[in-house]
Scaffold this motif. Sequence first.
Motif, PDB file in Angstrom:
ATOM      1  N   CYS A  53       0.484  -1.343   0.155  1.00 15.25           N
ATOM      2  CA  CYS A  53      -0.117   0.214  -0.081  1.00 15.25           C
ATOM      3  C   CYS A  53       0.802   1.180  -0.048  1.00 15.25           C
ATOM      4  CB  CYS A  53      -0.967  -0.105   1.068  1.00 15.25           C
ATOM      5  SG  CYS A  53      -2.409  -1.203   1.191  1.00 15.25           S
ATOM      6  N   VAL A  54       2.176   1.189   0.715  1.00 16.21           N
ATOM      7  CA  VAL A  54       2.938   2.473   0.753  1.00 16.21           C
ATOM      8  C   VAL A  54       3.271   2.640  -0.542  1.00 16.21           C
ATOM      9  CG1 VAL A  54       5.118   3.147   1.598  1.00 16.21           C
ATOM     10  CG2 VAL A  54       3.738   2.286   3.108  1.00 16.21           C
ATOM     11  N   ALA A  55       3.771   1.339  -1.489  1.00 23.11           N
ATOM     12  CA  ALA A  55       4.604   1.504  -2.722  1.00 23.11           C
ATOM     13  C   ALA A  55       3.279   2.233  -3.748  1.00 23.11           C
ATOM     14  CB  ALA A  55       4.888   0.199  -3.186  1.00 23.11           C
ATOM     15  N   GLU A  56       2.135   1.575  -3.604  1.00 23.86           N
ATOM     16  CA  GLU A  56       1.035   2.309  -4.553  1.00 23.86           C
ATOM     17  C   GLU A  56       0.623   3.485  -4.161  1.00 23.86           C
ATOM     18  OE1 GLU A  56      -1.764   1.813  -7.477  1.00 23.86           O
ATOM     19  OE2 GLU A  56      -0.478   0.052  -6.668  1.00 23.86           O
ATOM     20  N   GLY A  57       0.812   4.009  -2.882  1.00 24.26           N
ATOM     21  CA  GLY A  57       0.634   5.527  -2.490  1.00 24.26           C
ATOM     22  C   GLY A  57       1.653   6.375  -3.185  1.00 24.26           C
ATOM     23  N   ASN A  58       2.969   5.851  -3.069  1.00 24.06           N
ATOM     24  CA  ASN A  58       4.078   6.568  -3.739  1.00 24.06           C
ATOM     25  C   ASN A  58       3.863   6.903  -4.946  1.00 24.06           C
ATOM     26  OD1 ASN A  58       5.339   6.892  -1.230  1.00 24.06           O
ATOM     27  ND2 ASN A  58       6.365   5.173  -1.611  1.00 24.06           N
ATOM     28  N   LYS A  59       3.167   6.021  -6.061  1.00 20.58           N
ATOM     29  CA  LYS A  59       3.104   6.154  -7.302  1.00 20.58           C
ATOM     30  C   LYS A  59       2.196   7.392  -7.431  1.00 20.58           C
ATOM     31  CE  LYS A  59       3.412   1.247  -8.499  1.00 20.58           C
ATOM     32  NZ  LYS A  59       2.654   0.090  -9.150  1.00 20.58           N
ATOM     33  N   SER A  60       1.169   7.683  -6.784  1.00 18.59           N
ATOM     34  CA  SER A  60       0.444   8.653  -7.033  1.00 18.59           C
ATOM     35  C   SER A  60       0.890  10.241  -6.349  1.00 18.59           C
ATOM     36  CB  SER A  60      -0.959   8.528  -6.353  1.00 18.59           C
ATOM     37  OG  SER A  60      -0.898   8.346  -4.896  1.00 18.59           O
ATOM     38  N   VAL A  61       1.927   9.912  -5.761  1.00 14.47           N
ATOM     39  CA  VAL A  61       2.697  11.307  -5.244  1.00 14.47           C
ATOM     40  C   VAL A  61       3.332  11.977  -6.609  1.00 14.47           C
ATOM     41  CG1 VAL A  61       4.354  12.216  -3.647  1.00 14.47           C
ATOM     42  CG2 VAL A  61       2.969  10.300  -2.911  1.00 14.47           C
ATOM     43  N   ARG A  62       3.155  13.185  -6.637  1.00 17.34           N
ATOM     44  CA  ARG A  62       3.783  14.068  -7.784  1.00 17.34           C
ATOM     45  C   ARG A  62       5.376  14.198  -7.194  1.00 17.34           C
ATOM     46  NH1 ARG A  62       1.427  18.090 -11.325  1.00 17.34           N
ATOM     47  NH2 ARG A  62       3.178  19.022 -12.604  1.00 17.34           N
ATOM     48  N   GLN A  63       6.326  13.663  -8.332  1.00 18.90           N
ATOM     49  CA  GLN A  63       7.639  13.666  -7.869  1.00 18.90           C
ATOM     50  C   GLN A  63       8.087  15.269  -7.957  1.00 18.90           C
ATOM     51  OE1 GLN A  63       9.386  11.253  -7.044  1.00 18.90           O
ATOM     52  NE2 GLN A  63       7.722  10.303  -7.131  1.00 18.90           N
ATOM     53  N   ALA A  64       9.008  15.891  -7.015  1.00 19.08           N
ATOM     54  CA  ALA A  64       9.379  16.955  -7.263  1.00 19.08           C
ATOM     55  C   ALA A  64      10.160  17.250  -8.484  1.00 19.08           C
ATOM     56  CB  ALA A  64      10.397  17.192  -6.014  1.00 19.08           C
ATOM     57  N   ARG A  65       9.893  18.647  -9.034  1.00 17.44           N
ATOM     58  CA  ARG A  65      10.544  18.872 -10.398  1.00 17.44           C
ATOM     59  C   ARG A  65      11.548  20.306 -10.057  1.00 17.44           C
ATOM     60  NH1 ARG A  65      10.541  14.934 -13.178  1.00 17.44           N
ATOM     61  NH2 ARG A  65      10.825  16.014 -15.357  1.00 17.44           N
ATOM     62  N   SER A  66      12.398  20.644 -10.929  1.00 21.59           N
ATOM     63  CA  SER A  66      12.929  21.688 -11.076  1.00 21.59           C
ATOM     64  C   SER A  66      12.050  22.852 -11.661  1.00 21.59           C
ATOM     65  CB  SER A  66      14.268  21.787 -11.904  1.00 21.59           C
ATOM     66  OG  SER A  66      14.073  21.364 -13.276  1.00 21.59           O
ATOM     67  N   VAL A  67      12.260  24.256 -11.770  1.00 18.23           N
ATOM     68  CA  VAL A  67      11.597  25.064 -12.087  1.00 18.23           C
ATOM     69  C   VAL A  67      11.241  24.901 -13.573  1.00 18.23           C
ATOM     70  CG1 VAL A  67      11.563  27.692 -12.697  1.00 18.23           C
ATOM     71  CG2 VAL A  67      12.755  26.951 -10.627  1.00 18.23           C
ATOM     72  N   PHE A  68      12.178  24.629 -14.480  1.00 23.85           N
ATOM     73  CA  PHE A  68      11.844  24.520 -15.778  1.00 23.85           C
ATOM     74  C   PHE A  68      11.492  22.851 -16.139  1.00 23.85           C
ATOM     75  CE2 PHE A  68      14.240  28.253 -15.469  1.00 23.85           C
ATOM     76  CZ  PHE A  68      13.422  29.140 -15.820  1.00 23.85           C
ATOM     77  N   GLY A  69      11.277  22.049 -15.272  1.00 23.41           N
ATOM     78  CA  GLY A  69      10.583  20.884 -15.571  1.00 23.41           C
ATOM     79  C   GLY A  69      11.569  19.555 -15.480  1.00 23.41           C
ATOM     80  N   GLY A  70      12.807  19.880 -15.090  1.00 31.58           N
ATOM     81  CA  GLY A  70      13.618  18.695 -15.087  1.00 31.58           C
ATOM     82  C   GLY A  70      13.620  18.236 -13.608  1.00 31.58           C
ATOM     83  N   GLY A  71      14.059  16.967 -13.180  1.00 27.05           N
ATOM     84  CA  GLY A  71      13.899  16.490 -11.963  1.00 27.05           C
ATOM     85  C   GLY A  71      14.664  17.462 -11.085  1.00 27.05           C
ATOM     86  N   ALA A  72      14.102  17.239  -9.786  1.00 23.81           N
ATOM     87  CA  ALA A  72      14.803  18.105  -8.492  1.00 23.81           C
ATOM     88  C   ALA A  72      16.249  17.771  -8.395  1.00 23.81           C
ATOM     89  CB  ALA A  72      13.976  18.048  -7.555  1.00 23.81           C
ATOM     90  N   VAL A  73      16.939  18.738  -8.189  1.00 27.98           N
ATOM     91  CA  VAL A  73      18.430  18.416  -8.083  1.00 27.98           C
ATOM     92  C   VAL A  73      18.748  18.772  -6.487  1.00 27.98           C
ATOM     93  CG1 VAL A  73      20.866  19.199  -8.755  1.00 27.98           C
ATOM     94  CG2 VAL A  73      18.944  18.946 -10.487  1.00 27.98           C
ATOM     95  N   ALA A  74      19.255  17.658  -5.637  1.00 26.14           N
ATOM     96  CA  ALA A  74      19.544  17.981  -4.406  1.00 26.14           C
ATOM     97  C   ALA A  74      21.056  18.175  -4.512  1.00 26.14           C
ATOM     98  CB  ALA A  74      19.370  16.725  -3.568  1.00 26.14           C
ATOM     99  N   ALA A  75      22.023  17.635  -5.249  1.00 26.65           N
ATOM    100  CA  ALA A  75      23.351  17.867  -5.309  1.00 26.65           C
ATOM    101  C   ALA A  75      23.749  18.191  -6.818  1.00 26.65           C
ATOM    102  CB  ALA A  75      24.257  16.827  -4.810  1.00 26.65           C
ATOM    103  N   PRO A  76      24.364  19.097  -7.074  1.00 29.00           N
ATOM    104  CA  PRO A  76      24.686  19.213  -8.713  1.00 29.00           C
ATOM    105  C   PRO A  76      25.603  18.146  -9.400  1.00 29.00           C
ATOM    106  CG  PRO A  76      25.730  20.794  -7.370  1.00 29.00           C
ATOM    107  CD  PRO A  76      25.032  19.795  -6.420  1.00 29.00           C
ATOM    108  N   ARG A  77      25.382  16.818  -9.428  1.00 22.65           N
ATOM    109  CA  ARG A  77      26.249  15.748  -9.788  1.00 22.65           C
ATOM    110  C   ARG A  77      26.991  16.041 -11.207  1.00 22.65           C
ATOM    111  NH1 ARG A  77      22.154  13.174  -6.595  1.00 22.65           N
ATOM    112  NH2 ARG A  77      23.258  12.215  -4.605  1.00 22.65           N
ATOM    113  N   VAL A  78      25.942  16.375 -12.366  1.00 19.84           N
ATOM    114  CA  VAL A  78      26.506  16.748 -13.549  1.00 19.84           C
ATOM    115  C   VAL A  78      27.800  17.812 -13.284  1.00 19.84           C
ATOM    116  CG1 VAL A  78      26.022  17.291 -15.745  1.00 19.84           C
ATOM    117  CG2 VAL A  78      24.617  15.941 -14.440  1.00 19.84           C
ATOM    118  N   THR A  79      27.669  18.751 -12.670  1.00 20.77           N
ATOM    119  CA  THR A  79      28.638  19.710 -12.482  1.00 20.77           C
ATOM    120  C   THR A  79      29.801  19.114 -12.181  1.00 20.77           C
ATOM    121  OG1 THR A  79      27.034  21.605 -12.220  1.00 20.77           O
ATOM    122  CG2 THR A  79      29.227  22.002 -11.601  1.00 20.77           C
ATOM    123  N   TRP A  80      29.765  18.653 -10.822  1.00 24.72           N
ATOM    124  CA  TRP A  80      30.955  17.835 -10.376  1.00 24.72           C
ATOM    125  C   TRP A  80      31.606  16.671 -11.371  1.00 24.72           C
ATOM    126  CZ3 TRP A  80      30.938  21.611  -7.823  1.00 24.72           C
ATOM    127  CH2 TRP A  80      30.091  21.845  -6.698  1.00 24.72           C
TER     128      TRP A  80
END
Length: 299
Positions: A53-80
Amino acid sequence: MTSQPPGEPGTQAVPTCYRHPDREAHVRCQRCERPICPDCMRDASVGFQCPECVAEGNKSVRQARSVFGGGAVAAPRVTWALLIVNVLAYFVETIATQQVVSRFAMEAGFVAYRHEWWRLITGAFLHSPLSSGGFALTHILFNMWALYAIGPELERRLGSARFLALYLLSALGGSVAVYLLSAAPVVGASGAIYGLFGALFVVGRRLGYDVRGVIWLIGLNVVITFTIPGISWQGHLGGLVIGAVVSAILVYAPARNRNAVQWAGCAAVLLVLIAMVLLLPPFVFNDFHGIPDFYGYRG
């Protein structure tokens, strides 16, 4: 002895976990009401839920996004990662300057006649070798400082995948400009860095920020480009233009079908750059009787 009637104390079976039948379960999932043991209990807003039930509920949770539509970035791994690749390439280049720079630097003639297409990208990860003297060390130091200073902010705004596309297309744009307008061998991440400068301006304008500081930054670097000998203005301006174009596609894409518009726009820029190399000859043709001396490479 007489048996106890059903329903009397002592006759009811102890419930067991639906996932672990050998374990007693005195708690039920708040969603599906199946019995769950302590190992299967997941904290919920009220009571506990089972893993499914937890996994099913997570599917309906909207994933955090960046300002312009990309995935939210906690750490700028591509830059590093880009910083690390550039520094490692410079380390290898320092050990074997002649072989590395001669093989991987951007040079129009080798691309046009020997079809060494990789030079369009690999040249953007090399820098002026220490043995060339002059301002060789400052070349990589300035580029890496600029990437460190503005890369994380752009990556957080755009998302990691879009930021990587911006960086690589800007680098390619700088190389294509060199291909069309210069006979000199060129190395350096400056095309990509100038692309980030252009993106910083476009993103700032889109978000309503005061971009006068960015204008001064770009203007100062353009002046340096044309006043200090040995700098490839073609690579710098090519990266600047493509970076501005790609970032405009990313930040001004409509909310509806934004992902499709963004990636289709990036793909269109890539195809145009490839077509320019395949269909147009280099502006000046080199003599291919030997490998050019790396001391003449521009940044």
